[in-house]
Design an enzyme around this catalytic site. Structure first.
Site, PDB file in Angstrom:
ATOM      1  N   ASN A  90       0.870  -1.185   0.000  1.00 29.35           N
ATOM      2  CA  ASN A  90       0.000   0.000   0.000  1.00 29.35           C
ATOM      3  C   ASN A  90       0.902   1.230   0.000  1.00 29.35           C
ATOM      4  OD1 ASN A  90      -1.805   2.044   0.523  1.00 29.35           O
ATOM      5  ND2 ASN A  90      -2.339   1.349   2.592  1.00 29.35           N
ATOM      6  N   LYS A 126       0.014   4.245  -0.227  1.00 23.28           N
ATOM      7  CA  LYS A 126      -0.656   5.400   0.419  1.00 23.28           C
ATOM      8  C   LYS A 126      -0.476   6.650  -0.447  1.00 23.28           C
ATOM      9  CE  LYS A 126       0.015   3.205   4.857  1.00 23.28           C
ATOM     10  NZ  LYS A 126       0.135   3.353   6.295  1.00 23.28           N
ATOM     11  N   HIS A 145      -9.314   0.682   5.396  1.00 21.92           N
ATOM     12  CA  HIS A 145      -8.007   0.861   6.040  1.00 21.92           C
ATOM     13  C   HIS A 145      -8.196   1.748   7.280  1.00 21.92           C
ATOM     14  CE1 HIS A 145      -3.888   2.168   6.756  1.00 21.92           C
ATOM     15  NE2 HIS A 145      -3.531   1.090   6.093  1.00 21.92           N
ATOM     16  N   GLU A 153      -6.606   4.157   8.351  1.00 15.29           N
ATOM     17  CA  GLU A 153      -6.478   5.604   8.090  1.00 15.29           C
ATOM     18  C   GLU A 153      -7.774   6.158   7.517  1.00 15.29           C
ATOM     19  OE1 GLU A 153      -2.839   5.274   5.854  1.00 15.29           O
ATOM     20  OE2 GLU A 153      -1.789   4.756   7.708  1.00 15.29           O
ATOM     21  N   GLU A 207      -4.903  -5.696  10.976  1.00 16.71           N
ATOM     22  CA  GLU A 207      -3.913  -4.633  11.153  1.00 16.71           C
ATOM     23  C   GLU A 207      -4.137  -3.939  12.494  1.00 16.71           C
ATOM     24  OE1 GLU A 207      -2.174  -3.276   7.207  1.00 16.71           O
ATOM     25  OE2 GLU A 207      -3.938  -2.058   7.535  1.00 16.71           O
ATOM     26  N   GLY A 235       2.812   1.767  10.936  1.00 13.84           N
ATOM     27  CA  GLY A 235       3.720   2.898  10.777  1.00 13.84           C
ATOM     28  C   GLY A 235       4.476   3.258  12.044  1.00 13.84           C
ATOM     29  N   SER A 258       3.891  -2.643  10.333  1.00 18.12           N
ATOM     30  CA  SER A 258       5.357  -2.624  10.432  1.00 18.12           C
ATOM     31  C   SER A 258       6.004  -3.937   9.971  1.00 18.12           C
ATOM     32  CB  SER A 258       5.793  -2.260  11.856  1.00 18.12           C
ATOM     33  OG  SER A 258       5.332  -0.954  12.178  1.00 18.12           O
TER      34      SER A 258
HETATM   35  C1  PEP Z   1      -0.617  -0.180   6.503  1.00 21.63           C
HETATM   36  O1  PEP Z   1      -0.759   1.026   6.407  1.00 21.63           O
HETATM   37  O2  PEP Z   1      -1.503  -0.939   6.100  1.00 21.63           O
HETATM   38  C2  PEP Z   1       0.595  -0.670   7.107  1.00 21.63           C
HETATM   39  C3  PEP Z   1       0.623  -1.909   7.503  1.00 21.63           C
HETATM   40  O3  PEP Z   1       1.631   0.229   7.236  1.00 21.63           O
HETATM   41  P1  PEP Z   1       3.104  -0.087   7.789  1.00 21.63           P
HETATM   42  O4  PEP Z   1       3.583  -1.328   7.092  1.00 21.63           O
HETATM   43  O5  PEP Z   1       3.900   1.115   7.406  1.00 21.63           O
HETATM   44  O6  PEP Z   1       2.990  -0.284   9.260  1.00 21.63           O
END
Ligand code: PEP
Length: 252
Positions: free
Chosen positions: A9, A11, A95, A97, A167, A173, A213
């Site tokens: 992703n 973003k 997601h 966000e 998630e 992040g 992460s």
């Molecule tokens: C995400 O935004 O779906 C995500 C898992 O981000 P990150 O890998 O940066 O933690």
């Protein structure tokens, strides 16, 4: 056997040219790749150009969001047909966000999920708890609520096409990954929810990704868990080499 699925992703990162460059880099590494589904989700502006680049390769295109109407006066939104037209086979819905910054609800997620399925795309449905919810022992309750509302009125033959991304919000992040055991516990709970809602076949078939992460160094341990079928990768998917390492280490 469930086929692993690793999705990147991007973003709100990468111009069109930067996206093309990344797509070319990935195509060089994964022109043919049989061991997993590889999906990249660039920003909307880059979808068509990236599609042109990866069209004849094993890499698939995904979008980061969609709207549930077919067309009309919905300024700023994007329809399922537009995504299909741009070459998308996958689309991320719900997601964290989108939920936290843009106020998306489980009902919105349900509508998006259903329209994506109706248009033949594979939705990647994101669910996960906040840190305070984990700390107060509410993780499974939160997951159950998001699953029940998000999957409302989705029939079994459609449900098994969905990819669920677990998630935990506190791991996105932040550099703080869930331990493989924490992730496995949540994935097992999700798979059992699917069994309760549908049947044993759906339990076996549904693919559940971990996100939060994920890096080249931790993917193998996560993938070693029985109920983890892949990863949704944010930050580490922006760099071609690190995303490629994640894909390779996922299927070792
Ligand atoms: C995400 O935004 O779906 C995500 C898992 O981000 P990150 O890998 O940066 O933690």
């Amino acid at each position: 056997m469930r086929r692993p699925v690793i999705a990147g992703n991007w973003k709100m990162h990468k111009t069109v040219q930067e996206s093309i460059n990344a797509a070319i880099g990935l195509k060089r590494k994964f022109y043919t790749f049989a061991e997993a589904d590889i999906v990249i989700c660039p920003p909307f502006t880059s979808l068509s150009k990236v599609s042109d680049q990866i069209m004849d390769s094993s890499i698939m295109l995904g979008a980061q969001d969609l709207y549930w109407e077919e067309e009309g006066a919905f300024t700023g939104e994007i329809s399922p047909n537009m995504l299909k037209d741009a070459g998308c086979r996958y689309v991320i819905v719900g997601h964290s966000e989108r939920r936290n910054i843009f106020g998306e609800t489980d009902d919105d997620v349900n509508k998006k999920l259903k329209v994506a399925l109706r248009h033949g795309m594979v939705p990647i449905m994101c669910i996960g708890e906040r840190l305070e919810e984990r700390d107060s022992g509410m993780t499974l309750e939160i997951l159950e609520k998001q699953l029940a509302r998000g999957l409302r009125d989705v029939a079994k033959d459609e449900a098994v096409r969905i990819v669920i991304a677990y998630e935990p919000i506190w791991a996105i992040g932040t550099g703080r990954t869930a331990t493989p055991q924490q992730a496995q516990e949540a994935h097992r709970f999700i798979r059992e929810f699917i069994e309760r809602s549908y049947d044993r076949e759906a339990f076996s078939k549904i693919r559940i990704q971990y996100g939060g992460s994920v890096k080249p160094e931790n993917i193998a341990q996560l993938m070693a868990q029985e109920d983890i079928d892949g990863a949704l990768v944010g930050g580490a998917s922006l760099d071609v080499n690190s995303f490629a390492e994640i894909v390779k280490n996922a299927v070792l």
